[in-house]
Write a protein that holds these residues in place. Structure first.
Motif, PDB file in Angstrom:
ATOM      1  N   ASP A  71       0.842  -1.200   0.000  1.00  0.00           N
ATOM      2  CA  ASP A  71       0.000   0.000   0.000  1.00  0.00           C
ATOM      3  C   ASP A  71       0.877   1.251   0.000  1.00  0.00           C
ATOM      4  O   ASP A  71       1.351   1.692   1.038  1.00  0.00           O
ATOM      5  CB  ASP A  71      -0.915  -0.022   1.217  1.00  0.00           C
ATOM      6  CG  ASP A  71      -1.869   1.157   1.244  1.00  0.00           C
ATOM      7  OD1 ASP A  71      -1.898   1.912   0.249  1.00  0.00           O
ATOM      8  OD2 ASP A  71      -2.586   1.316   2.239  1.00  0.00           O
ATOM      9  N   HIS A 127      -2.179  -0.897   8.548  1.00  0.00           N
ATOM     10  CA  HIS A 127      -3.539  -1.407   8.644  1.00  0.00           C
ATOM     11  C   HIS A 127      -3.668  -2.398   9.797  1.00  0.00           C
ATOM     12  O   HIS A 127      -2.779  -3.229  10.030  1.00  0.00           O
ATOM     13  CB  HIS A 127      -3.916  -2.120   7.338  1.00  0.00           C
ATOM     14  CG  HIS A 127      -3.955  -1.205   6.159  1.00  0.00           C
ATOM     15  ND1 HIS A 127      -5.014  -0.371   5.892  1.00  0.00           N
ATOM     16  CD2 HIS A 127      -3.060  -0.993   5.157  1.00  0.00           C
ATOM     17  CE1 HIS A 127      -4.781   0.307   4.779  1.00  0.00           C
ATOM     18  NE2 HIS A 127      -3.588  -0.044   4.322  1.00  0.00           N
ATOM     19  N   ASN A 175      -2.543   4.725  -0.141  1.00  0.00           N
ATOM     20  CA  ASN A 175      -3.557   4.999   0.869  1.00  0.00           C
ATOM     21  C   ASN A 175      -2.895   5.801   1.976  1.00  0.00           C
ATOM     22  O   ASN A 175      -1.909   5.368   2.551  1.00  0.00           O
ATOM     23  CB  ASN A 175      -4.122   3.681   1.399  1.00  0.00           C
ATOM     24  CG  ASN A 175      -5.264   3.904   2.366  1.00  0.00           C
ATOM     25  OD1 ASN A 175      -5.822   4.975   2.426  1.00  0.00           O
ATOM     26  ND2 ASN A 175      -5.593   2.890   3.128  1.00  0.00           N
TER      27      ASN A 175
END
Length: 322
Positions: free
Chosen positions: A52, A62, A55
């Motif tokens: 990622d 996360h 994001n």
């Protein structure tokens, strides 16, 4: 059909039917259907793993176990708004104050970065009694109407520039008019702000604030030359305005060397208002505005109460990674 049994095509069809097309997808020709994430990785419905890199809200990754645990434990105890007396909100404000220069000692907690910048605009206008705002070219400060108005990235494709908005050149020493080989790019770019302010004043305008992301992101991850903010603040203060440092994208240690990106400008620079979002809650709906006692007192003098339904369950040391 249960969501975990729905095909990517079916999910896309439902989205196209139910969600506004202005809420665009990444990779619209072949969107990635994300079903879970962990740490720096995201996973699609086929189990494919993605790093990622785009994001921008999961500050400590996360599903960080400390964040998950803190939220779970607090949600079992209390979830309420800022008008009740409670320890979490003052404890967290105290922790934040320890990371900021001493003058920034009054805090407002909110639900989003857009709310934070909107409140910063209100604070600046009440404190100065002025209306106008100076912003950097290509800036984006949020999606509320008040912030679209001060975001060239957005207003140039919508209703255009308002008469109370004044745009200064992005202090880009890589592609801009004053580059790294310039003898003093910080002063040169700050003088552009001075010129913008002078031009506005010649038209009878009065400056309330200069808004800048501490590292402009939409403009291309720009690192302003050291000393630029101090020089700009001098010009803005002489015009009767305040300096707002937008840390929504870059605060909370994201720049590596310092906790706040504006600190890259040197220890002597202190903004009048700092706004926070995204990383403050690891993607959960929490935001904050920090300001000085004089600015806060001017706002309080209006007699208008400020409160927010931001929940105390979002404010804990573990949730925010420090």
């Amino acid at each position: 059909m249960a969501a975990d049994q729905r095909s990517k095509a079916d999910t896309l069809a439902l989205r196209q039917r139910l969600i506004s097309s202005s809420c665009r997808l990444f990779f619209p020709e072949d969107p990635v259907k994300i079903v879970r994430a962990q740490g720096q990785y995201m996973y699609d419905e086929q189990g494919a793993e993605y790093i990622d890199c785009i994001n921008n809200v999961a500050h400590v990754g996360h599903c960080h176990p400390l964040v998950v645990r803190a939220a779970h434990e607090q949600n079992q105890v209390l979830n309420t708004n800022s008008r009740y007396l409670h320890d979490n909100i003052v404890d967290y404000a105290q922790r934040l104050s320890e990371t900021l220069p001493e003058p920034l000692c009054v805090f407002y907690f909110l639900n989003s970065g857009s709310e934070a910048n909107d409140l910063a605009l209100r604070l600046a206008r009440h404190y100065t009694g002025h209306q106008d705002v100076v912003v950097l070219d290509h800036a984006y400060h949020g999606h509320l109407s008040s912030l679209i108005d001060i975001s060239p990235y957005k207003f140039r494709s919508l209703d255009g520039q308002k008469e109370w908005v004044h745009v200064a050149p992005l202090p880009d020493t890589y592609r801009g008019p004053y580059r790294e080989d310039h003898p003093n790019p910080a002063v040169a770019y700050a003088n552009e702000v001075k010129h913008v302010v002078s031009s506005a004043q010649e038209k009878g305008r009065k400056i309330a604030a200069f808004f800048a992301e501490s590292l402009p992101s939409v403009g291309g991850q720009i690192i302003p030359p050291a000393g630029y903010f101090s020089q700009v603040a001098e010009h803005i203060h002489k015009a009767g305005g305040v300096f707002v440092a937008d840390e929504i994208q870059v605060g909370f240690g994201r720049v590596g060397k310092h906790f706040w990106a504006f600190q890259l400008q040197g220890k002597d620079f202190v903004p009048d208002i700092v706004t926070m979002g995204k990383s403050i809650g690891n993607g959960h709906p929490v935001a904050c505005v920090a300001t000085t006692q004089p600015v806060a007192r001017a706002f309080e003098a209006t007699g208008v109460e400020y409160f927010n339904t931001v929940s105390d369950s979002s404010k804990s040391r573990e949730q925010h990674g420090f």
